[in-house]
Design a protein around this motif. Sequence first.
Motif, PDB file in Angstrom:
ATOM      1  N   ILE A  97       0.842  -1.204   0.000  1.00  0.00           N
ATOM      2  CA  ILE A  97       0.000   0.000   0.000  1.00  0.00           C
ATOM      3  C   ILE A  97       0.868   1.242   0.000  1.00  0.00           C
ATOM      4  O   ILE A  97       0.635   2.177  -0.750  1.00  0.00           O
ATOM      5  CB  ILE A  97      -0.935   0.007   1.223  1.00  0.00           C
ATOM      6  N   THR A 105      -1.782   7.345   0.859  1.00  0.00           N
ATOM      7  CA  THR A 105      -1.414   5.932   0.975  1.00  0.00           C
ATOM      8  C   THR A 105      -0.814   5.633   2.332  1.00  0.00           C
ATOM      9  O   THR A 105      -1.033   4.562   2.879  1.00  0.00           O
ATOM     10  CB  THR A 105      -0.414   5.523  -0.110  1.00  0.00           C
ATOM     11  N   SER A 126      -3.551   3.152  -3.476  1.00  0.00           N
ATOM     12  CA  SER A 126      -2.273   2.487  -3.712  1.00  0.00           C
ATOM     13  C   SER A 126      -2.085   2.317  -5.221  1.00  0.00           C
ATOM     14  O   SER A 126      -3.019   2.495  -5.993  1.00  0.00           O
ATOM     15  CB  SER A 126      -2.254   1.140  -3.003  1.00  0.00           C
ATOM     16  N   SER A 134      -0.968  -3.103  -6.742  1.00  0.00           N
ATOM     17  CA  SER A 134      -1.215  -3.401  -5.334  1.00  0.00           C
ATOM     18  C   SER A 134      -2.701  -3.512  -5.066  1.00  0.00           C
ATOM     19  O   SER A 134      -3.140  -4.423  -4.363  1.00  0.00           O
ATOM     20  CB  SER A 134      -0.657  -2.300  -4.451  1.00  0.00           C
TER      21      SER A 134
END
Lengths: 320, 504
Positions: free
Chosen positions: B156, B164, B252, B256
Amino acid sequence: MSRLKSEEEYEKTAAFHFFRWLSGSKDYYVGNMEMQPQEEYKEEEATIQERMREQQMIRDKVYDTQNNKWLFRFRWFYRIMAAVFCAILGVLLIVTVSFLPPTGGVAKPDNNEVAARYIERGMQETGAVNIVTGMILTYRAFDTFGETNVLFIATCCVMIMLMAEDAELKKRELLNDRRYEPKNDAILQGVATILVPVIFIFGIYIILNGHLSPGGGFSGGATIGAGLILYVSAFGFKKTQRFFHEGIYKAAKVTALCMYGLIGIYYYVTGANGLENHIPLGIPGHIVSAGIIFPINICVGIEVACTMYAFYALFRRGGL
Amino acid sequence: MTGQMEFVQNFPCFSIMLCMFAGIISSALKGKTAKWVNMAVLCMNIFMSAATLAFVAAKGEFYVYVMGQFPAPWGNELRVGVLEAGMALFFCIIMLLSLMGGRHKLLQEVEEGKHGLYYILTDLMLSSLLALIYTNDLFTAYVFVEINTISACGLIMIRQNGRTIEAAVRYMIMSLLGSGLFLIGLCMLYDITGHLLMSNIEAKVREIYLAGAGGSYHIPLLVTIAVISVGLAIKSALFPFHAWLPDAYGYSTVSSAAILSSLVSKGYIFLLFKIIYRVIGFEVFHDSKIIDALFIFGLMGMIFGSLSAIKENDVRRMIAFSSIAQIGYIYMGIGMGTEAGMVASVFHVLSHAATKSLLFIAAIGLTDVSGGSRKLTELTGSGYRNKMAGAAFVAGSLSMVGVPLFSGFISKLLFAQAAVQNDVKMLPALIVLGISTILNAIYFMKTVIRIYTPVGKTEYFSVTCKENKVYALALVCFIVLNVFLGVLSQPVMNLIWTGLNMFA
């Protein structure tokens, strides 16, 4: 009071220096050590203003509790519910514990064949006098390999967070390395000179004796890591990098983990396929014995020491 | 001790160890080399998992792989059946495609020197997922849950901006709460059974269960089931515990987001399946009241997740909220407490994993041709500017809504069939299924119509699939995977049935 020595001779003795230091008429550290008080951390005006602006923006746009009464109520509801939830969970767990079997009872379910074999045949089967090490590194070798990788991945995550990639930032961090600490602290350096070798040797002792006495890779590695951190704090990164820089760190870590992995995979595959394991157990009690435990302890020790040091270095200046 | 083993039987162990080695070696490599190592490992894993699946399916029974010199209750072991091998194969494929589809964004969004770290995280993530799938030991599962949690945090926050990092912190807190509850449950289970090996625990749990409400360990057992279920529910974002999800998936980097939504949460759900069948035992779990709680939270998630998605104006967050609804479906299936419900859940794990990663990766193509803006208003007409991404988004949306030919249809059908077999839970399940489908259709079709609404002149550029072939290839593979699950669902279903029978 008569003196055996003349005044001149007396001034050369250690006793004279000691009493002079004790009475406070001369401080030997003055001049030899940077005595200036630590600089207080000052925030720039722009940073403060930017932070205040951001806070104001968050307050206005996201958590506008002044005008948004529902959000305000929800926040209180949320807090109360969180407290109630925690209380319920706590009470529930405490009540449950009272139903669990008492510690140390003979009829406890975990006094079964598993524990019995570890205790009765552990030494004979693993060659380790220390049953705990024998258990975690041979019986349950796969778990421990996973656990070592937890450390590895944790370092990677800290690197993502803190590693300074930008060249300029790197330079600045390098220059400002000792911003908030006195340089060349004579007391710290003196103590470190005496203690660091002892700590290293003790750490190595814990690792190498992991299968014979309490200890092993994890605790020994942590000890060595602490020694490295002490050395860095006393002498700075420049001197540390003469024997421990990023290249060595990477090489040590990768070699240790790969060695562990290779030993592990050899052990799993021979075990699962019923092949003969060619690693001898040796004589229990000897330093080079206990089959795979001895090399694995060394690998784990290196990995843990590297991790400890890397955490410190990354948090301190964003690089190794 | 097992007799002479065939070479194929070593593959599960090899694939776990291979991922770990890849991660370890990548830490000394440059980003580019690490990428190729990662690709090679994923391809080898796909091959090995397929070989294992073929072997187990032909043999018709599971086998146990002893990790070391000592057999099970003393040492660690893996247990390989059809469902495990199939799930491993599927996870490897999804991970490969997600990484392929998000590679160009990774290059843009992540600092140059940290690409190597990204591949370390994915390698170790895969190893932990495989270990969770194959392990037969509850404590090994916990160790790999730890690796999974930490690497998910890294995935992340590797794209470094404020959102993030905030999302990663939130994820870490919630996820560690889940891990903690799981660990507490594990400790209590060890205390009352004295074992960590799944099959041994199950035998002991059965004894406790048969002793009835008067038995000494009846209450701890109930609490254990609750604590473990809640822990895994938090980690897989079941409805009331989903607060970490939208930001984590929404901000993210796209690979991801795809990996987190389709693999990480599914890994925990698979662990829950394992615990239900292999640790607690299906009957015991069924007779506990926890199953009804899971059912109700699943139903609530289906509705509230979709409602939040309708309100959302950011396309990535909208897809993220849709995940909450889909996780709700899976828990509803578990909560029905029937074999059919379980099969539907397992199928939905596959179907949702294939669809959600497709949607995330298609959405990034659309936002790229809208000046990087994720607002729905800016996306108008983006389907014409990036035709491949537009088509893929449509395919994903149709699958999520449950249109025949796509995988989502089959899973909805299975859920409905499972609901009909259950007397008490039939009505709520069917009603909520209907409402949720309509809500799904509202927000997905709204987006599809918007991306195909022609606009006159725009300042945004267009791209063709020739410009980014890897991306287009990944999307095509995802669509094919979706249609495959939708059209050829029968063989997959058969595998799931055999797999679940092998489980028990």
